[in-house]
Design a protein around this motif. Structure first.
Motif, PDB file in Angstrom:
ATOM      1  N   ARG A  51     161.776  33.067  18.760  1.00 11.16           N
ATOM      2  CA  ARG A  51     161.734  33.776  20.054  1.00 11.16           C
ATOM      3  C   ARG A  51     162.390  32.941  21.153  1.00 11.16           C
ATOM      4  NH1 ARG A  51     155.910  35.488  18.399  1.00 11.16           N
ATOM      5  NH2 ARG A  51     156.379  37.453  17.339  1.00 11.16           N
ATOM      6  N   THR A  52     162.242  31.623  21.091  1.00 13.42           N
ATOM      7  CA  THR A  52     162.920  30.753  22.053  1.00 13.42           C
ATOM      8  C   THR A  52     164.431  30.879  21.905  1.00 13.42           C
ATOM      9  OG1 THR A  52     161.075  29.194  22.105  1.00 13.42           O
ATOM     10  CG2 THR A  52     163.230  28.355  22.798  1.00 13.42           C
ATOM     11  N   GLN A  53     164.914  30.908  20.660  1.00 11.46           N
ATOM     12  CA  GLN A  53     166.354  31.046  20.417  1.00 11.46           C
ATOM     13  C   GLN A  53     166.855  32.418  20.852  1.00 11.46           C
ATOM     14  OE1 GLN A  53     167.896  28.265  19.890  1.00 11.46           O
ATOM     15  NE2 GLN A  53     165.846  27.400  19.745  1.00 11.46           N
ATOM     16  N   GLU A  58     169.963  35.553  24.759  1.00 13.98           N
ATOM     17  CA  GLU A  58     170.010  36.566  25.830  1.00 13.98           C
ATOM     18  C   GLU A  58     170.567  35.946  27.117  1.00 13.98           C
ATOM     19  OE1 GLU A  58     167.243  40.113  27.475  1.00 13.98           O
ATOM     20  OE2 GLU A  58     166.301  38.131  27.510  1.00 13.98           O
ATOM     21  N   GLU A  59     170.143  34.734  27.439  1.00 11.44           N
ATOM     22  CA  GLU A  59     170.651  34.051  28.640  1.00 11.44           C
ATOM     23  C   GLU A  59     172.165  33.863  28.578  1.00 11.44           C
ATOM     24  OE1 GLU A  59     168.592  30.338  29.004  1.00 11.44           O
ATOM     25  OE2 GLU A  59     166.680  31.304  29.492  1.00 11.44           O
ATOM     26  N   LEU A  65     167.396  41.903  24.810  1.00  7.46           N
ATOM     27  CA  LEU A  65     166.025  41.966  24.320  1.00  7.46           C
ATOM     28  C   LEU A  65     165.271  43.075  25.031  1.00  7.46           C
ATOM     29  CD1 LEU A  65     165.033  38.178  24.266  1.00  7.46           C
ATOM     30  CD2 LEU A  65     165.783  39.593  22.349  1.00  7.46           C
ATOM     31  N   SER A  66     164.423  43.773  24.297  1.00  8.94           N
ATOM     32  CA  SER A  66     163.499  44.728  24.896  1.00  8.94           C
ATOM     33  C   SER A  66     162.174  44.610  24.157  1.00  8.94           C
ATOM     34  CB  SER A  66     164.046  46.159  24.825  1.00  8.94           C
ATOM     35  OG  SER A  66     164.245  46.555  23.486  1.00  8.94           O
ATOM     36  N   ARG A  80     179.945  40.532  23.225  1.00  9.51           N
ATOM     37  CA  ARG A  80     180.249  39.097  23.240  1.00  9.51           C
ATOM     38  C   ARG A  80     179.585  38.383  22.065  1.00  9.51           C
ATOM     39  NH1 ARG A  80     178.252  34.450  26.857  1.00  9.51           N
ATOM     40  NH2 ARG A  80     179.910  32.937  26.585  1.00  9.51           N
ATOM     41  N   GLY A  81     178.373  38.775  21.711  1.00  6.94           N
ATOM     42  CA  GLY A  81     177.684  38.187  20.575  1.00  6.94           C
ATOM     43  C   GLY A  81     178.388  38.482  19.266  1.00  6.94           C
TER      44      GLY A  81
END
Length: 101
Positions: A51-53, A58-59, A65-66, A80-81
């Motif tokens: 979840r941290t990753q 997202e940053e 994320l939702s 972009r991802g």
């Protein structure tokens, strides 16, 4: 400065998350499914680390994320991802894919 094994593992996990989303239906998965994918790939991450990753990705503008429920995160790949996942673009902190992948 040399990256630690943990940093290397997390950069690999970030790439694996992006790659998994490129293969997911509608480029969307939940955090539970992504956690199982990390285990399948032999990437030693806890759910909290995952979840941290996801927050980090997202940053960087690579995923969206939702939270459809209190206990579930939905993760959607952004354009972009997708570019980073296939090596068309590079983001510091994400392992580059090997040629031909």
């Amino acid at each position: 400065m040399t990256a630690s094994f943990f940093d290397f593992t997390m950069s690999h996990a970030r790439l694996a998350i992006l790659r998994a989303l490129t293969e997911a239906v509608q480029h969307t998965a939940n955090d539970s499914t992504l956690f199982m994918e990390m285990e399948r790939l032999g990437l030693p991450v806890t759910r909290d680390q995952l979840r941290t990753q996801l927050g980090w990705l997202e940053e960087q503008g690579l995923i969206r994320l939702s939270r459809p429920t209190d206990s579930l995160l939905a993760v959607t790949l952004r354009e972009r991802g997708a570019d980073v996942a296939v090596g068309r673009s590079f983001v510091d902190g994400i392992q580059r894919p090997s040629p031909g992948r």
